[in-house]
Scaffold this active site. Structure first.
Site, PDB file in Angstrom:
ATOM      1  N   THR A  13       3.816   1.244 -13.675  1.00 54.79           N
ATOM      2  CA  THR A  13       3.833   2.397 -12.766  1.00 54.79           C
ATOM      3  C   THR A  13       3.274   1.979 -11.400  1.00 54.79           C
ATOM      4  O   THR A  13       2.452   1.061 -11.303  1.00 54.79           O
ATOM      5  CB  THR A  13       3.011   3.577 -13.329  1.00 54.79           C
ATOM      6  N   ALA A  15       4.982   0.593  -8.954  1.00 51.09           N
ATOM      7  CA  ALA A  15       5.398  -0.816  -8.860  1.00 51.09           C
ATOM      8  C   ALA A  15       5.995  -1.190  -7.512  1.00 51.09           C
ATOM      9  O   ALA A  15       6.425  -2.319  -7.338  1.00 51.09           O
ATOM     10  CB  ALA A  15       6.396  -1.124  -9.977  1.00 51.09           C
ATOM     11  N   ASN A  16       6.013  -0.254  -6.562  1.00 46.96           N
ATOM     12  CA  ASN A  16       6.633  -0.606  -5.277  1.00 46.96           C
ATOM     13  C   ASN A  16       5.649  -1.225  -4.297  1.00 46.96           C
ATOM     14  O   ASN A  16       6.034  -1.662  -3.216  1.00 46.96           O
ATOM     15  CB  ASN A  16       7.280   0.632  -4.639  1.00 46.96           C
ATOM     16  N   GLY A  18       1.412  -3.092  -3.629  1.00 42.31           N
ATOM     17  CA  GLY A  18       0.101  -3.557  -4.080  1.00 42.31           C
ATOM     18  C   GLY A  18       0.091  -4.247  -5.440  1.00 42.31           C
ATOM     19  O   GLY A  18       0.930  -5.098  -5.746  1.00 42.31           O
ATOM     20  N   TYR A 196     -11.960  10.159  -6.836  1.00 48.06           N
ATOM     21  CA  TYR A 196     -11.360   8.865  -7.196  1.00 48.06           C
ATOM     22  C   TYR A 196     -12.189   8.187  -8.297  1.00 48.06           C
ATOM     23  O   TYR A 196     -11.654   7.725  -9.306  1.00 48.06           O
ATOM     24  CB  TYR A 196     -11.280   7.986  -5.950  1.00 48.06           C
TER      25      TYR A 196
HETATM   26  N1  LIG Z   1      -6.805  -2.079  -3.756  1.00 46.61           N
HETATM   27  C1  LIG Z   1      -8.004  -2.181  -4.323  1.00 46.61           C
HETATM   28  O1  LIG Z   1      -8.935  -2.807  -3.772  1.00 46.61           O
HETATM   29  C2  LIG Z   1      -8.253  -1.536  -5.657  1.00 46.61           C
HETATM   30  C3  LIG Z   1      -9.551  -1.627  -6.186  1.00 46.61           C
HETATM   31  C4  LIG Z   1      -9.797  -1.071  -7.434  1.00 46.61           C
HETATM   32  C5  LIG Z   1      -8.777  -0.440  -8.121  1.00 46.61           C
HETATM   33  N2  LIG Z   1      -7.531  -0.342  -7.590  1.00 46.61           N
HETATM   34  C6  LIG Z   1      -6.490   0.342  -8.369  1.00 46.61           C
HETATM   35  O2  LIG Z   1      -5.297  -0.421  -8.349  1.00 46.61           O
HETATM   36  C7  LIG Z   1      -4.170   0.453  -8.600  1.00 46.61           C
HETATM   37  C8  LIG Z   1      -3.067   0.120  -7.632  1.00 46.61           C
HETATM   38  O3  LIG Z   1      -3.486   0.438  -6.319  1.00 46.61           O
HETATM   39  P1  LIG Z   1      -3.161  -0.483  -5.063  1.00 46.61           P
HETATM   40  O4  LIG Z   1      -4.440  -0.950  -4.527  1.00 46.61           O
HETATM   41  O5  LIG Z   1      -2.117  -1.461  -5.406  1.00 46.61           O
HETATM   42  O6  LIG Z   1      -2.623   0.630  -4.030  1.00 46.61           O
HETATM   43  P2  LIG Z   1      -1.183   0.963  -3.457  1.00 46.61           P
HETATM   44  O7  LIG Z   1      -0.611  -0.232  -2.766  1.00 46.61           O
HETATM   45  O8  LIG Z   1      -1.363   2.217  -2.670  1.00 46.61           O
HETATM   46  O9  LIG Z   1      -0.301   1.247  -4.746  1.00 46.61           O
HETATM   47  C9  LIG Z   1      -0.412   2.442  -5.454  1.00 46.61           C
HETATM   48  C10 LIG Z   1       0.908   2.726  -6.125  1.00 46.61           C
HETATM   49  O10 LIG Z   1       0.808   3.947  -6.861  1.00 46.61           O
HETATM   50  C11 LIG Z   1       1.920   4.773  -6.515  1.00 46.61           C
HETATM   51  N3  LIG Z   1       1.652   6.189  -6.696  1.00 46.61           N
HETATM   52  C12 LIG Z   1       0.717   6.942  -6.061  1.00 46.61           C
HETATM   53  N4  LIG Z   1       0.832   8.217  -6.463  1.00 46.61           N
HETATM   54  C13 LIG Z   1       1.854   8.272  -7.345  1.00 46.61           C
HETATM   55  C14 LIG Z   1       2.450   9.312  -8.090  1.00 46.61           C
HETATM   56  N5  LIG Z   1       2.039  10.588  -7.993  1.00 46.61           N
HETATM   57  N6  LIG Z   1       3.477   9.015  -8.906  1.00 46.61           N
HETATM   58  C15 LIG Z   1       3.931   7.742  -9.006  1.00 46.61           C
HETATM   59  N7  LIG Z   1       3.415   6.716  -8.324  1.00 46.61           N
HETATM   60  C16 LIG Z   1       2.387   6.981  -7.504  1.00 46.61           C
HETATM   61  C17 LIG Z   1       2.161   4.441  -5.051  1.00 46.61           C
HETATM   62  O11 LIG Z   1       3.428   4.922  -4.654  1.00 46.61           O
HETATM   63  P3  LIG Z   1       3.711   5.274  -3.079  1.00 46.61           P
HETATM   64  O12 LIG Z   1       3.968   3.957  -2.410  1.00 46.61           O
HETATM   65  O13 LIG Z   1       4.900   6.155  -3.172  1.00 46.61           O
HETATM   66  O14 LIG Z   1       2.480   5.956  -2.558  1.00 46.61           O
HETATM   67  C18 LIG Z   1       2.051   2.931  -5.115  1.00 46.61           C
HETATM   68  O15 LIG Z   1       3.227   2.370  -5.637  1.00 46.61           O
HETATM   69  C19 LIG Z   1      -4.714   1.866  -8.475  1.00 46.61           C
HETATM   70  O16 LIG Z   1      -4.860   2.430  -9.759  1.00 46.61           O
HETATM   71  C20 LIG Z   1      -6.076   1.691  -7.824  1.00 46.61           C
HETATM   72  O17 LIG Z   1      -6.977   2.702  -8.202  1.00 46.61           O
HETATM   73  C21 LIG Z   1      -7.246  -0.886  -6.363  1.00 46.61           C
END
Ligand SMILES: NC(=O)c1ccc[n+]([C@@H]2O[C@H](COP(=O)([O-])OP(=O)(O)OC[C@H]3O[C@@H](n4cnc5c(N)ncnc54)[C@H](OP(=O)(O)O)[C@@H]3O)[C@@H](O)[C@H]2O)c1
Length: 310
Positions: A13, A15-16, A18, A196
Site C-alpha cells: 500500500t 506504493a507510488n 517513498g 500520527y
Molecule cells: N519518511 C520517514 O522518515 C518515516 C519515518 C517513520 C515512518 N514512516 C512511515 O513510512 C510509511 C511511508 O511513508 P513515506 O515516508 O514513504 O511517505 P510518502 O512518500 O508520503 O508515502 C506515503 C504513501 O501513502 C499513500 N497514502 C496516503 N494516504 C493514503 C490513503 N488514504 N489511501 C491510500 N494511500 C495513501 C500516499 O499516497 P499519495 O501520494 O496519494 O499521498 C503515498 O503513496 C508511512 O507509514 C510512514 O508513517 C516514514
C-alpha cells in the site's frame, strides 16, 4: 537477492512514493509479482510506468509504456522482461474502498505471500473519514486493519508475511490518554503529531495482536520503523513541524533505506518464525511500554472490528 522471491505475490500500500515505492521496486527486482495500491490514479499510473521501465530496463525493447497520461494502462499484464506489476486504486481511509480492494485482490490471487501495510499520512487539522473517524487513524490504522483481516484466508494460503510500517514516533503515542473511541473519532484531538504517533502505536499493537491470533495459521506480522527518510510525508504535515524539520531534511536518508528494512523482513526464509516483533530499520528493538500492553492490543483489536463492521 535477485530472484529470491520469484513468483511470490506481494501487495504494497502507498506504493507510488517513498518507502512503498522503493519496496515495490525491490520486490519486483527480487522476482515477486507486485500489486501497488495507490489512491491517486495519476500518481499511481505514473509510478507504475516508472517501475515497469526501471525494473524491465533493457529487457523490453520495443514494448511501449502503456501508462501515458491519457492512456489506460494494462494493469494486469507482465511485460516482455517478465516483470509483473499491477496497480489497484483505493483510498484506505474509506472502508468501502478497502472492501472493494480486498474483493478484487482475493478474486485475482488465490494466495498472497507478502502484505506490506505502508501507506501513511499526517493531517495538519482534525478531519474525518466518511465513516466519521479521524483521518490519520482511519488511514494509518483502520484501513490496514480492515484490509488485512479481509485478506486473512489468502495470506493463510500463501506465505502470509505481513509487514506493518510503523515509526519510532510510536513512542510518543498514547492510546490511554482518553477513551479509544474518542481518540479514533478525533474527539480527543491534541494536534497532528499526537494523532500520527497514536496511529503508529496502533500499528505496533495491531502487529502484536495479529501475531498472537494468527500465528497458528502460519501468518507472521512484524512492525518496522523505516528510518528518518527524505520522503513526501514531511511536506504534508502542519507548518510548525515542517519548518522545524526543514534543516534536517538534508541529513535524511534515502527511501531505499526503508525499502531494504521491509525487504529484510520478507526475503529471508530463515525468518519464517519471526513474528510479533518491532524493528528499528534492520535491528530488532523493544517498542514502547504501551506497544507491549497486551490488554490494550486486545481492546484496540476488538474495537477496530466494531469500527470496521460494514
Ligand atoms: N519518511 C520517514 O522518515 C518515516 C519515518 C517513520 C515512518 N514512516 C512511515 O513510512 C510509511 C511511508 O511513508 P513515506 O515516508 O514513504 O511517505 P510518502 O512518500 O508520503 O508515502 C506515503 C504513501 O501513502 C499513500 N497514502 C496516503 N494516504 C493514503 C490513503 N488514504 N489511501 C491510500 N494511500 C495513501 C500516499 O499516497 P499519495 O501520494 O496519494 O499521498 C503515498 O503513496 C508511512 O507509514 C510512514 O508513517 C516514514
Amino acid at each position: 537477492m535477485s530472484g529470491s522471491l520469484r513468483g511470490q505475490v506481494a501487495v504494497v500500500t502507498g506504493a507510488n512514493s517513498g518507502v512503498g515505492r522503493s519496496t515495490a521496486e525491490m520486490l519486483l527486482k527480487a522476482g515477486a509479482r507486485v500489486t501497488m495500491v495507490c489512491r491517486s490514479p495519476e500518481r499511481g499510473e505514473r509510478a507504475l510506468a516508472e517501475l515497469r521501465a526501471s525494473t524491465a530496463a533493457g529487457g523490453r525493447r520495443g514494448a511501449r509504456s502503456r501508462a501515458g497520461a491519457d492512456e489506460v494502462p494494462d494493469l494486469r499484464s507482465s511485460n516482455s522482461a517478465g516483470v509483473q506489476v499491477e496497480l489497484e486504486l483505493a483510498d484506505l481511509s474509506r472502508q468501502e474502498d478497502v472492501r472493494d480492494l480486498a474483493a478484487r485482490l482475493a478474486a485475482r490471487h488465490p494466495a498472497i505471500d507478502i502484505l506490506v501495510n505502508n501507506a501513511g499520512v499526517t493531517r495538519p487539522r482534525c478531519v474525518h473519514s466518511p465513516e466519521g473517524f479521524e483521518l490519520t487513524f482511519a488511514t494509518n490504522h483502520l484501513g490496514h486493519f480492515l484490509l488485512t483481516r479481509l485478506l486473512r484466508e489468502r495470506l493463510e494460503a500463501g506465505r502470509g508475511r505481513i509487514v506493518n510500517v510503523s515509526s519510532r514516533g510510536h513512542q510518543s503515542g498514547d492510546l490511554r490518554r482518553a477513551a479509544l473511541e474518542d481518540i479514533a473519532r478525533g474527539r480527543a484531538w491534541e494536534g497532528a503529531l499526537q494523532a500520527y504517533a497514536d496511529s503508529k502505536l496502533a500499528n505496533v499493537l495491531f502487529t502484536c495482536e495479529t501475531a498472537r491470533r494468527w500465528g497458528s495459521r502460519g501468518i507472521t506480522a512484524n512492525a518496522v520503523h523505516p528510518g528518518v527518510l527524505a520522503t513526501e510525508i514531511w511536506k504534508k504535515t502542519s507548518l510548525a513541524p515542517r519548518l522545524l524539520l526543514l534543516p534536517f531534511t538534508w541529513f535524511m536518508a534515502s527511501p531505499d533505506v526503508g525499502g531494504k528494512a521491509v525487504i529484510n523482513l520478507v526475503a529471508d526464509p530463515a525468518g519464517d518464525d519471526v513474528t510479533g516483533r518491532y524493528f528499528h530499520v534492520q535491528r530488532e528493538k523493544t517498542p514502547s511500554a504501551q506497544a507491549r500492553d497486551e490488554a490494550l492490543a486486545l481492546e484496540l483489536w476488538e474495537r477496530s472490528v466494531e469500527w470496521t463492521r460494514g
